[in-house]
Design a protein around this motif. Structure first.
Motif, PDB file in Angstrom:
ATOM      1  N   GLY A  44       9.559   3.571   1.165  1.00 47.67           N
ATOM      2  CA  GLY A  44       8.848   2.824   2.203  1.00 47.67           C
ATOM      3  C   GLY A  44       7.388   3.247   2.350  1.00 47.67           C
ATOM      4  O   GLY A  44       6.722   2.876   3.320  1.00 47.67           O
ATOM      5  N   LYS A  45       6.876   3.986   1.372  1.00 44.30           N
ATOM      6  CA  LYS A  45       5.497   4.491   1.455  1.00 44.30           C
ATOM      7  C   LYS A  45       4.485   3.344   1.486  1.00 44.30           C
ATOM      8  O   LYS A  45       3.610   3.302   2.341  1.00 44.30           O
ATOM      9  CB  LYS A  45       5.205   5.424   0.256  1.00 44.30           C
ATOM     10  CG  LYS A  45       6.191   6.574   0.118  1.00 44.30           C
ATOM     11  CD  LYS A  45       5.862   7.477  -1.062  1.00 44.30           C
ATOM     12  CE  LYS A  45       5.956   6.804  -2.421  1.00 44.30           C
ATOM     13  NZ  LYS A  45       7.311   6.353  -2.801  1.00 44.30           N
ATOM     14  N   SER A  46       4.638   2.410   0.529  1.00 42.56           N
ATOM     15  CA  SER A  46       3.710   1.268   0.503  1.00 42.56           C
ATOM     16  C   SER A  46       3.874   0.414   1.758  1.00 42.56           C
ATOM     17  O   SER A  46       2.887  -0.080   2.314  1.00 42.56           O
ATOM     18  CB  SER A  46       3.957   0.396  -0.729  1.00 42.56           C
ATOM     19  OG  SER A  46       3.664   1.117  -1.902  1.00 42.56           O
ATOM     20  N   THR A  47       5.102   0.273   2.194  1.00 45.69           N
ATOM     21  CA  THR A  47       5.357  -0.531   3.401  1.00 45.69           C
ATOM     22  C   THR A  47       4.662   0.090   4.607  1.00 45.69           C
ATOM     23  O   THR A  47       4.086  -0.620   5.440  1.00 45.69           O
ATOM     24  CB  THR A  47       6.879  -0.655   3.642  1.00 45.69           C
ATOM     25  OG1 THR A  47       7.493  -1.172   2.453  1.00 45.69           O
ATOM     26  CG2 THR A  47       7.191  -1.577   4.803  1.00 45.69           C
ATOM     27  N   LEU A  48       4.674   1.403   4.691  1.00 45.50           N
ATOM     28  CA  LEU A  48       4.023   2.084   5.819  1.00 45.50           C
ATOM     29  C   LEU A  48       2.513   1.838   5.796  1.00 45.50           C
ATOM     30  O   LEU A  48       1.909   1.495   6.817  1.00 45.50           O
ATOM     31  CB  LEU A  48       4.336   3.587   5.772  1.00 45.50           C
ATOM     32  CG  LEU A  48       3.669   4.450   6.835  1.00 45.50           C
ATOM     33  CD1 LEU A  48       3.979   3.940   8.248  1.00 45.50           C
ATOM     34  CD2 LEU A  48       4.095   5.910   6.699  1.00 45.50           C
ATOM     35  N   ILE A  49       1.914   2.002   4.610  1.00 47.21           N
ATOM     36  CA  ILE A  49       0.470   1.753   4.491  1.00 47.21           C
ATOM     37  C   ILE A  49       0.147   0.303   4.883  1.00 47.21           C
ATOM     38  O   ILE A  49      -0.811   0.028   5.592  1.00 47.21           O
ATOM     39  CB  ILE A  49       0.024   2.007   3.020  1.00 47.21           C
ATOM     40  CG1 ILE A  49       0.134   3.489   2.671  1.00 47.21           C
ATOM     41  CG2 ILE A  49      -1.365   1.471   2.761  1.00 47.21           C
ATOM     42  CD1 ILE A  49      -1.125   4.273   2.859  1.00 47.21           C
ATOM     43  N   LYS A  50       1.007  -0.616   4.410  1.00 49.20           N
ATOM     44  CA  LYS A  50       0.760  -2.037   4.713  1.00 49.20           C
ATOM     45  C   LYS A  50       0.975  -2.333   6.197  1.00 49.20           C
ATOM     46  O   LYS A  50       0.287  -3.181   6.768  1.00 49.20           O
ATOM     47  CB  LYS A  50       1.683  -2.925   3.874  1.00 49.20           C
ATOM     48  CG  LYS A  50       1.289  -2.973   2.400  1.00 49.20           C
ATOM     49  CD  LYS A  50       2.139  -4.004   1.679  1.00 49.20           C
ATOM     50  CE  LYS A  50       2.510  -3.546   0.297  1.00 49.20           C
ATOM     51  NZ  LYS A  50       3.599  -4.338  -0.280  1.00 49.20           N
ATOM     52  N   ALA A  51       1.939  -1.672   6.802  1.00 56.25           N
ATOM     53  CA  ALA A  51       2.172  -1.886   8.236  1.00 56.25           C
ATOM     54  C   ALA A  51       0.945  -1.419   9.026  1.00 56.25           C
ATOM     55  O   ALA A  51       0.506  -2.083   9.969  1.00 56.25           O
ATOM     56  CB  ALA A  51       3.423  -1.139   8.692  1.00 56.25           C
ATOM     57  N   ILE A  52       0.366  -0.292   8.619  1.00 55.00           N
ATOM     58  CA  ILE A  52      -0.828   0.213   9.294  1.00 55.00           C
ATOM     59  C   ILE A  52      -1.998  -0.757   9.091  1.00 55.00           C
ATOM     60  O   ILE A  52      -2.787  -1.011   9.996  1.00 55.00           O
ATOM     61  CB  ILE A  52      -1.179   1.631   8.781  1.00 55.00           C
ATOM     62  CG1 ILE A  52      -0.091   2.623   9.226  1.00 55.00           C
ATOM     63  CG2 ILE A  52      -2.561   2.074   9.268  1.00 55.00           C
ATOM     64  CD1 ILE A  52      -0.161   3.984   8.542  1.00 55.00           C
ATOM     65  N   ALA A  53      -2.067  -1.331   7.873  1.00 58.18           N
ATOM     66  CA  ALA A  53      -3.169  -2.243   7.534  1.00 58.18           C
ATOM     67  C   ALA A  53      -2.968  -3.653   8.087  1.00 58.18           C
ATOM     68  O   ALA A  53      -3.810  -4.522   7.866  1.00 58.18           O
ATOM     69  CB  ALA A  53      -3.342  -2.296   6.016  1.00 58.18           C
TER      70      ALA A  53
END
Ligand code: ADP
Ligand code: MG
Length: 244
Positions: A44-53
């Protein structure tokens, strides 16, 4: 404690309603620091970055920038708040030249002009030499530098980078990571995802380990370097449930 450059609290987010990928994830990045997110594939690393963005809807929790709530802002508003996002792939226009890519990024930032372009290129001598070349003809490392240069067009305070060193030879990977590190000297805050765990831990200030969409462990990067917990989480041999 003073407001963090970035603070995410209790983020639950996913691509489809009622199918959360991230569960109650929290993260704090101090101003002028490098924070790295590591964890196995699909964590979920990319998902976390995208959620922040603002690219993935957040169903619970908050994202705050220096204490200001920015949860769910549209991606184009994020730039105005000083956030830049460098995706892992498709982060440049291959059929345009280096100069055209940068010009486009500056236009989007509302600050186009030969002076701005020249100043941006000053920071990337390898790109300056190739400003007339098609971006698709650059080496992997140079393409990654171009993506970072485009992100800098908005003069961000926080840069989110998803695996900037993926697919690069070790030397190029190190150069990209060191460039990110050096940006913090100008007060920029860096949050990055990395698969080159040891390289990232040597360079970062703080590290978060995610697995299965949840926080597992976090701590000073230096302390996690060589800690067996890192390999254990990667191998799935041990998982620590938040609160367990
Ligand atoms: N666009 C998408 N739509 C639906 N599910 C997705 C999408 N992107 C990723 N996922 C799912 O979200 C989970 C986490 O993926 P991701 O955040 O890319 O992990 P990581 O970056 O840690 O490898 C995976 O189960 C993946 O299949
Ligand atoms: Mg990823």
């Amino acid at each position: 404690m003073p407001d963090a450059a970035l603070e995410a609290v209790g983020i639950t987010a996913g691509y489809v309603p009622d199918l959360p990928i991230l569960l109650d994830v929290s993260l704090r990045a101090e101003a002028g620091s490098v924070t790295v997110i590591i964890g196995p594939n699909g964590a979920g690393k990319s998902t976390l970055i995208k959620a922040i963005a603002g690219l993935v809807p957040v169903s619970r929790g908050t994202v705050a920038l220096r204490g200001q709530d920015i949860t769910g802002l549209r991606p184009h508003h994020m730039a105005r708040h000083g956030i830049a996002y460098v995706p892992q792939t498709d982060n440049i226009f291959r059929s345009l030249t280096v100069g055209q890519n940068l010009d486009l990024a500056l236009r989007r930032a509302g600050s186009a002009g030969p002076d701005r372009l020249a100043r941006l290129l000053d920071r990337f001598p390898a790109l300056a030499d190739k400003r007339g070349d098609k971006a698709g003809a650059l080496s992997g490392g140079q393409r990654q530098f171009l993506a970072v240069a485009m992100a800098l067009a908005t003069a961000p305070q926080l840069i989110l980078m998803d695996e900037p060193s993926a697919g690069l030879a070790p030397k190029a990977a190190q150069e990209v990571l060191e460039f990110a590190r050096d940006l913090t000297e100008q007060g920029v805050t860096i949050l990055l995802v990395e698969q080159n765990v040891n390289q990232a831990l040597r360079l970062a200030d703080h590290c978060y380990i995610l697995a299965e969409g949840r926080n597992q462990v976090d701590g000073p990067a230096e302390a996690l370097l060589g800690d067996p917990i890192v390999a254990e989480i990667y191998l799935g041999g041990k998982r620590l449930r938040a609160g367990a």
